[in-house]
Design a protein around this motif. Sequence first.
Motif, mmCIF file in Angstrom:
data_model
loop_
_atom_site.group_PDB
_atom_site.id
_atom_site.type_symbol
_atom_site.label_atom_id
_atom_site.label_comp_id
_atom_site.label_asym_id
_atom_site.label_seq_id
_atom_site.Cartn_x
_atom_site.Cartn_y
_atom_site.Cartn_z
ATOM 1 N N ASP A 155 0.861 -1.239 0.080
ATOM 2 C CA ASP A 155 0.038 -0.012 0.130
ATOM 3 C C ASP A 155 0.641 1.258 -0.012
ATOM 4 O O ASP A 155 0.315 2.308 -0.593
ATOM 5 C CB ASP A 155 -0.761 -0.087 1.234
ATOM 6 C CG ASP A 155 -2.012 -0.977 1.140
ATOM 7 O OD1 ASP A 155 -2.202 -1.456 0.178
ATOM 8 O OD2 ASP A 155 -2.644 -1.421 2.218
ATOM 9 N N CYS A 156 1.980 1.185 0.690
ATOM 10 C CA CYS A 156 2.611 2.487 1.020
ATOM 11 C C CYS A 156 4.086 2.380 0.503
ATOM 12 O O CYS A 156 4.828 3.693 0.471
ATOM 13 C CB CYS A 156 2.781 2.948 2.409
ATOM 14 S SG CYS A 156 3.937 1.878 3.581
ATOM 15 N N ALA A 157 4.774 1.420 -0.051
ATOM 16 C CA ALA A 157 6.190 1.285 -0.642
ATOM 17 C C ALA A 157 6.140 0.341 -1.664
ATOM 18 O O ALA A 157 7.069 -0.074 -1.857
ATOM 19 C CB ALA A 157 7.030 1.311 0.398
ATOM 20 N N LEU A 158 5.082 0.432 -2.581
ATOM 21 C CA LEU A 158 5.173 -0.688 -3.831
ATOM 22 C C LEU A 158 6.334 -0.525 -4.698
ATOM 23 O O LEU A 158 6.901 -1.706 -4.946
ATOM 24 C CB LEU A 158 3.773 -0.371 -4.455
ATOM 25 C CG LEU A 158 3.697 -1.557 -5.751
ATOM 26 C CD1 LEU A 158 3.451 -2.902 -4.962
ATOM 27 C CD2 LEU A 158 2.324 -1.519 -6.427
ATOM 28 N N PRO A 159 6.734 0.692 -4.896
ATOM 29 C CA PRO A 159 7.884 0.745 -6.053
ATOM 30 C C PRO A 159 9.146 0.183 -5.440
ATOM 31 O O PRO A 159 9.799 -0.506 -5.892
ATOM 32 C CB PRO A 159 7.988 2.406 -6.171
ATOM 33 C CG PRO A 159 6.900 2.763 -6.173
ATOM 34 C CD PRO A 159 6.109 2.119 -4.916
ATOM 35 N N GLU A 160 9.558 0.486 -4.166
ATOM 36 C CA GLU A 160 10.629 -0.028 -3.406
ATOM 37 C C GLU A 160 10.541 -1.630 -3.244
ATOM 38 O O GLU A 160 11.367 -2.181 -3.203
ATOM 39 C CB GLU A 160 10.776 0.749 -2.168
ATOM 40 C CG GLU A 160 11.052 2.269 -2.199
ATOM 41 C CD GLU A 160 9.880 3.143 -2.078
ATOM 42 O OE1 GLU A 160 8.731 2.594 -2.255
ATOM 43 O OE2 GLU A 160 9.807 4.275 -1.951
ATOM 44 N N LEU A 161 9.206 -2.090 -2.820
ATOM 45 C CA LEU A 161 9.171 -3.341 -2.767
ATOM 46 C C LEU A 161 9.173 -4.125 -4.111
ATOM 47 O O LEU A 161 10.127 -5.136 -3.959
ATOM 48 C CB LEU A 161 7.590 -3.881 -2.212
ATOM 49 C CG LEU A 161 7.106 -5.017 -2.030
ATOM 50 C CD1 LEU A 161 8.110 -5.849 -1.182
ATOM 51 C CD2 LEU A 161 5.732 -5.218 -1.712
ATOM 52 N N LEU A 162 8.963 -3.851 -5.105
ATOM 53 C CA LEU A 162 9.165 -4.359 -6.417
ATOM 54 C C LEU A 162 10.672 -4.333 -6.669
ATOM 55 O O LEU A 162 11.058 -5.313 -7.326
ATOM 56 C CB LEU A 162 8.438 -3.719 -7.730
ATOM 57 C CG LEU A 162 6.999 -3.462 -7.478
ATOM 58 C CD1 LEU A 162 6.085 -2.818 -8.454
ATOM 59 C CD2 LEU A 162 6.381 -5.335 -7.496
#
Length: 307
Positions: A155-162
């Motif tokens: 929800d809040c850090a999707l680009p970093e997670l990907l």
Amino acid sequence: MNKLLIVGTVAFDAIETPFGKTEKILGGAGTYIGLSAANFNLQSAIVSVVGDDFPQEYLDLLASKNIDISGLEVVKGGKTFFWSGRYHNDLNSRDTLDTQLNVLADFQPKVPQNFKNADVVMLGNLHPLVQSSVLDQMNVKPKLVVLDTMNFWMDCALPELLDVIKRIDVITINDEEARQLSGEYSLVKAAAKIHTMGPEYVVIKKGEHGALLFHDHKIFFAPALPLEEVFDPTGAGDTFAGGFAGYITQSENMSFENMKSAIIYGSNLASFCVEKFGTERMVNLEKHEVVQRLKQFKSLTQFDIEI
């Protein structure tokens, strides 16, 4: 002896279930992963952060399980991460009552020098930038990197997670999170989509309904052991991850066939975790109990059939 590097929270939990409630007790993803992996023949270290309100007895407990805590930073004047939750009657859903990041808000992980060559890295549920920072500190590429995450980071850090997902070999998430990450309702399609994001292996946890392992169009399913009583499900997923990573580290075998056994070991250890509040059951777990329950798993899943 092979090395397992564990990254995750070491925390205080306050838990309420239909069977009772606790005030602040030992918790955190890194703690459960470490206690679970301590059942295997390996060297392990936890990278995390606590405040100086964290009791020495808890530090001693982790060290007594042969867990290297040189990467567990103690912040002077700081407060330890705290989570409080209440489980519903079915124990499958819960409400978060309070979350206090405290020292975790500014956590900069520092990997101990003698674990920068760890064979396996288990990235417990934390901000994806923290997980990436740990991988950046490794001197050699680990034989296997396992990542656990949750919908909060989607929800809040999707680009970093990907970004961090591109760098790992195995992802462990629950069914709801797999659907959210992939946009697919079918777990088979969800796993295939997540596979294209980077991980070679996708593990989808389904709580009391077991776990699924996906790899290259192959699927393995492990049931959860039917238990007479489930007391507190807190940490069961992390205990599963610790058992999975611990078995892989000990066996030095990264094949799909061996990961089947790792899934069973993870499920086996998670079945103990839910029998008491918090970490209590894992702290006092005896080897003969683990072996006996593995036999139960074997009898539960093994059968002969004429085809």
